[in-house]
Design a protein around this motif. Structure first.
Motif: not given
Length: 282
Positions: A210-215, A218-220, A261-266
């Motif tokens: 599910e997380i990998r499919q989120i458009p 920055k890093k899946k 692995k980065n704050e943008q994705d969080v």
């Protein structure tokens, strides 16, 4: 001998075919794919499977192609000459062999890993064309030609950080490791954790994909990150229900630091959770 994977490495049919084709053609195997999909591990497992020694050359941004052949330590020779050391009479004392020389000079066939070739300067691959083609190079300081006793099986990995030259690509057999589907991922998890709860794996993989499919990520999260996350879930004895009955308004999964692995994705997941809460109230 044919490579079909090992007890520690799940190889798809097309990946095994690529390895065996490169060996048959006597060409370097160029492996690309997302970070964390087992490119480096492939070389280790090919060597183990075929019963060959593994020589690893890990490339950095400062690595030069010449270092893979040899380096001449002129400074040490000058210092020894000033000290009157008799070593200076034999220039070979100041030649440091590189990983290619080591592979060429081996009495038995070896697997040579050139890892993350795209980290180096753009000219790096072209500087190795002749040596990888002819399996030999010339040492100017000693006047000798070093030829491979046994042609090594060469595996080259790239994370696609920069384009590789066409002349280099023509000399390689290329394979792109596609991201594992759920069935293959299940096999990979089973190799690492044969006794893990099937329910935990099922729920964790649901969250993972599910997380990998989120458009916009920055890093899946990759295979290695799923493995790390499962290890933490087992160590902390996280119940299956926490993942199964997770609240969509709290999009961040437990122990998310293993996956993101980065704050943008969080922040992205936090914004999605916030939007979900607003929609729920509406």
């Amino acid at each position: 001998m044919k490579f079909t994977g090992t007890d520690n490495y799940v190889s798809t049919d097309d990946l095994s075919m690529a390895v065996n084709a490169a060996v048959a053609l006597k060409r370097p195997l160029l492996i690309k794919g997302e970070p964390g999909t087992g490119k480096t591990l492939l070389a280790e497992e090919v060597a183990a499977s075929l019963g060959m020694p593994l020589i690893q050359w890990h490339i950095k941004s400062t690595t030069k192609a010449q270092q893979g052949l040899y380096e001449y330590d002129a400074v040490s020779r000058l210092r020894d000459s000033q000290l009157g050391n008799e070593k200076v009479n034999d220039i070979s004392n100041y030649i440091r062999r590189g990983k290619l020389w080591e592979a060429f000079d081996a009495d038995e066939q070896v697997v040579l890993l050139i890892d993350e070739i795209d980290k180096a300067d753009i000219e790096f691959p072209n500087d190795l064309l002749v040596e990888l083609d002819r399996m030999e190079f010339f040492v100017y300081e000693t006047g000798e030609t070093v030829k491979a006793k046994k042609r090594p099986i060469i595996i080259i990995t790239s994370n696609n950080e920069k384009e590789l030259p066409d002349a280099f690509l023509r000399r390689c057999f290329f394979h792109f490791i596609t991201f594992p589907d759920r069935e293959t991922m299940q096999k990979i998890v089973s190799v690492h954790y044969p006794d893990v709860s099937k329910q935990l794996v099922a729920e964790a993989m649901e969250v993972f994909f599910e997380i990998r499919q989120i458009p916009g990520l920055k890093k899946k999260p990759s295979t290695s990150e799923l493995i790390d996350w499962l290890k933490l879930l087992m160590a902390d004895e996280i119940p299956d229900e926490i993942l199964k009955n997770r609240d969509a308004s709290k999009a961040i999964p437990p122990l998310y630091g293993a996956l993101l692995k980065n704050e943008q994705d969080v922040h992205l997941l936090e914004r999605l959770a916030f939007m979900h809460r607003r929609e729920s109230r509406g």
